[in-house]
Scaffold this motif. Structure first.
Motif, PDB file in Angstrom:
ATOM      1  N   ASP A 100       0.849  -1.032   0.086  1.00 23.37           N
ATOM      2  CA  ASP A 100       0.147  -0.033   0.063  1.00 23.37           C
ATOM      3  C   ASP A 100       1.019   1.270   0.054  1.00 23.37           C
ATOM      4  N   VAL A 102       4.174   1.762   0.944  1.00 24.40           N
ATOM      5  CA  VAL A 102       5.079   1.948   1.473  1.00 24.40           C
ATOM      6  C   VAL A 102       6.259   0.661   1.418  1.00 24.40           C
ATOM      7  N   ILE A 104       8.609  -2.392   2.370  1.00 27.30           N
ATOM      8  CA  ILE A 104       8.533  -3.201   3.452  1.00 27.30           C
ATOM      9  C   ILE A 104       9.961  -4.158   3.505  1.00 27.30           C
ATOM     10  N   SER A 221      -7.136  -5.015   9.173  1.00 30.83           N
ATOM     11  CA  SER A 221      -6.990  -3.628   8.568  1.00 30.83           C
ATOM     12  C   SER A 221      -8.454  -3.127   8.643  1.00 30.83           C
ATOM     13  N   ARG A 235      -3.484  -0.655   9.905  1.00 30.04           N
ATOM     14  CA  ARG A 235      -3.036  -2.213   9.828  1.00 30.04           C
ATOM     15  C   ARG A 235      -2.336  -2.694  10.707  1.00 30.04           C
ATOM     16  N   TRP A 265       4.147  -5.874  12.305  1.00 31.90           N
ATOM     17  CA  TRP A 265       3.960  -4.967  11.335  1.00 31.90           C
ATOM     18  C   TRP A 265       2.623  -3.984  11.707  1.00 31.90           C
ATOM     19  N   GLN A 267       0.877  -0.172  10.362  1.00 32.74           N
ATOM     20  CA  GLN A 267       0.882   0.797   9.363  1.00 32.74           C
ATOM     21  C   GLN A 267      -0.364   1.867   9.650  1.00 32.74           C
ATOM     22  N   GLN A 269      -2.454   5.171   7.613  1.00 34.58           N
ATOM     23  CA  GLN A 269      -2.683   6.124   6.333  1.00 34.58           C
ATOM     24  C   GLN A 269      -3.667   7.076   6.632  1.00 34.58           C
ATOM     25  N   ASP A 282       1.978   8.604   5.696  1.00 37.40           N
ATOM     26  CA  ASP A 282       2.187   7.413   5.696  1.00 37.40           C
ATOM     27  C   ASP A 282       3.023   7.145   7.035  1.00 37.40           C
ATOM     28  N   VAL A 284       5.074   3.615   9.095  1.00 40.37           N
ATOM     29  CA  VAL A 284       4.950   2.287   9.530  1.00 40.37           C
ATOM     30  C   VAL A 284       6.116   2.022  10.624  1.00 40.37           C
ATOM     31  N   LYS A 286       8.169  -1.788  11.817  1.00 33.07           N
ATOM     32  CA  LYS A 286       8.450  -2.975  11.507  1.00 33.07           C
ATOM     33  C   LYS A 286       9.462  -3.509  12.470  1.00 33.07           C
ATOM     34  N   SER A 331      13.371   7.607   7.245  1.00 35.07           N
ATOM     35  CA  SER A 331      13.374   6.304   7.835  1.00 35.07           C
ATOM     36  C   SER A 331      14.578   6.027   8.719  1.00 35.07           C
TER      37      SER A 331
END
Length: 634
Positions: A100, A102, A104, A221, A235, A265, A267, A269, A282, A284, A286, A331
């Motif tokens: 979606d 982004v 991973i 989600s 999510r 994970w 996430q 948005q 966005d 995220v 992980k 990031s």
């Protein structure tokens, strides 16, 4: 004669329920982050409907991708155990995986990139972009992009109420599988929950060891439409893989490895689309853990990593055929390891794309200003063009890409007291640099038939790969044994790859209750390196790759099948009696029967020809395997 017949067989109608009304020119968002018809992007893109996962003889997402033309999946084991994804002859590190929108890709190693943390029931479609996209998405988008787009995050109308599917399967070698998902929609709210579980004691490997697998993915989600055209989507998912990893990374007889990889994970948005412009934010996070045990008397490698990313995107549709897209991205990658040590690095970038459309001509230019803690500042440009001349569309692309080494390439085996043999990281690696060019055409013969062909060329400097290196030439000998056998992560001065891709898609409703879908492709590639010692992965890609998927439906009966043919450089590891043959062909088939309006049963056979083969030296893939099961839709 046999080698000549195999490619011909690949293109014959091999055989699932065809997707009536499949759009052979769908809308894609992967090329520039702006929604465009595929024939307007200037790129070679394939779009796979998420529903195909349950209609084909596949058990995991990497197995689904394996039969997409031009996508080379170098599997170490079946059913999601582990696979390297390769596009256009690059290494497994040179493909960007998106969920979606982004990234991973795992900061520990690209070997984990096929662990996509979403259940198949959530997937709307998968977009495969061949060729560079680093100007839009950043590092790793050298050979191409695999973009998984889910139902909840996509702007798509969903039928109100609760609906879903439950599928249960079993088979030889104590195989059992569960693939289930539910979706709920009411008013402005959509939600989904899915699970995929593959388990088997496995076929025999070298010695008395079995290729066991316990792979489980759970994802959920939710999205909500809010005031002023805003939409929020969230999510969460957990992915756990426990599998036999014998000779996944070495060709030593002492290697009886097992491995466990788990990923959490999260996430979020936030998106607004209003009038001619849109905003998207966005974020995220992980958290991954890897436990690798080489054999029963060794100490396990314990690697824990964290990856956090935030990005902002803005698009605006201007007058006179112009659109713009741009944004910023940041990031952080962190590792804590008894093998690789403790490290972290960050990245920040700004990027923009200008698109122009005039009658049949489409142009787009992208530029990314990227700063990475490993390689410093880089400017990454890209140009795409397409021209629609009736039933034929001409397209071309030129772009730059760069990629820095991951934590394994830099620090593998660096933190151990004594390493008697194996792969050794190199913290002095410089970033890869590449320029890619392609030109092609797509012919829409009719609404049901599309043909395409593409020629591509990539010139790379300082490519990172593993090279067999004697102890005397190792740059750091502190914890090494002088009698050991080592592979060092090195920069190869120059690698050139050239090739051609051909693809055909035929989809037609033959009658009221009969339909067929055929997709087939041939990829021809050659790579050359000026390094005198062959590296591990640069020479591992297929020189000839033929793939096909065929689905046929007649009333309640459905037939499906897929095949792959590879021709590559042969290799041999006498110590474990393993080899990479010069070629192989694998055929799979599935037959399904709808016995009630909501209940279906199926039987399948993978590797019908009972071929013994490997994609990577030492990792033996399964021979013939029978399975069967049932699914219930509600």
């Amino acid at each position: 004669m046999k080698k000549l017949l195999l490619p011909i067989c690949a293109l014959s109608p091999f055989l699932v329920k065809a997707q009536a009304g499949v759009d052979l020119n769908p809308v894609s968002v992967t090329t520039s982050r702006v929604a465009q018809k595929v024939n307007e992007t200037g790129r070679n893109i394939s779009v796979i409907d998420g529903a195909m996962f349950r209609q084909l003889p596949v058990q995991s997402l990497d197995e689904l991708l394996k039969y997409v033309p031009g996508v080379e999946v170098q599997a170490r084991g079946p059913m999601g155990a582990q696979s390297d994804i390769v596009l256009r002859g690059g290494t497994y590190q040179q493909v960007l995986i998106l969920l979606d929108g982004v990234k991973i890709n795992d900061p520990i190693t690209g070997h984990f990139n096929s662990y996509i943390p979403v259940a198949p029931s959530e997937i709307l479609r998968i977009e495969v972009l061949r060729g560079p996209a680093a100007a839009v998405y950043g590092a790793e988008a050298v050979g191409g992009v695999i973009h998984v787009i889910t139902k909840t995050f996509a702007a798509q109308d969903t039928a109100s109420g609760l609906h879903g599917v439950v599928k249960a399967s079993g088979g030889e070698y104590n195989f059992w599988n569960t693939d289930a998902g539910v979706q709920y929609a009411k008013g402005r709210v959509k939600a989904a929950l899915g699970v995929l579980s593959n388990n088997t004691t496995g076929q025999l490997l070298r010695g008395d060891n079995r290729g066991y697998i316990h792979n489980n993915t759970v994802s959920g989600s939710v999205s909500a439409d809010m005031a002023n055209n805003w939409k929020m989507a969230l999510r969460g998912s957990y992915d756990n893989r426990d599998f036999a990893a014998q000779n996944f990374y070495t060709t030593f007889a002492s290697d009886t490895a097992t491995e466990k990889v788990s990923t959490a994970w999260a996430q979020a948005q936030l998106k607004q689309h209003k009038n001619r412009h849109s905003h998207e934010i966005d974020a995220v996070f992980k958290n991954a853990s890897d436990n690798y045990l080489y054999n029963s008397v060794s100490t396990a490698n314990e690697n824990k990593s964290k990856y956090a990313m935030a990005q902002y995107l803005y698009t605006l549709s201007l007058s006179h055929g112009f659109d713009i897209a741009g944004g910023a991205q940041s990031s952080l990658r962190v590792i804590r390891s008894n093998d690789r040590g403790n490290h972290q690095t960050g990245q920040i970038a700004g990027f923009g794309t200008l698109l122009y459309h005039y009658e049949h001509l489409n142009l787009s230019g992208s530029l990314r200003a990227d700063y990475d803690g490993n390689y410093g500042f880089a400017l990454i440009p890209q140009l795409n063009a397409s021209y629609n001349a009736g039933i034929i569309t001409f397209r071309g692309t030129a772009g730059r890409a760069t990629r820095s080494a991951d934590f394994t390439e830099r620090y593998n085996n660096y933190n151990k007291t004594l390493v008697k043999s194996g792969s050794i990281g190199n913290p002095d690696l410089t970033a890869e640099q590449s320029w890619s060019y392609e030109a092609g055409a797509t012919l829409n013969v009719a609404q049901y038939l599309k043909l395409s062909g593409t020629a591509f060329y990539r010139s790379q400097d300082n490519v990172i790969d593993w090279v067999t290196t004697p102890y005397a030439d190792m740059p750091r000998q502190t914890n090494l044994d002088p009698s050991g056998t080592y592979a060092l992560a090195k920069n190869l001065k120059q690698v050139k790859t050239k090739g051609m891709e051909f693809e055909a898609t035929f989809q037609k409703q033959l009658s009221k209750n009969q339909s067929i879908y055929v997709n087939a492709g041939i990829t021809l590639m050659r790579s050359t390196s000026n390094d005198p010692v062959p590296s591990f992965y640069i020479i591992a890609h297929a020189k000839t790759l033929i793939q096909s998927t065929v689905m046929y439906q007649f009333g309640r009966l459905s037939l499906s099948g897929n095949m792959i043919y590879k021709e590559r450089n042969p290799q041999m590891a006498k110590g474990i009696n393993a080899e990479i043959t010069s070629s192989y062909a694998v055929f799979n088939a599935r037959v399904g029967l709808r016995i009630l309006s909501q209940l279906s049963v199926y039987a399948s056979c993978n590797n019908i020809g009972n071929i013994r083969y490997s994609d990577l030296l030492g990792s033996t893939m399964p021979t013939r395997w029978f399975m069967g099961g049932a699914s219930y839709n509600f």
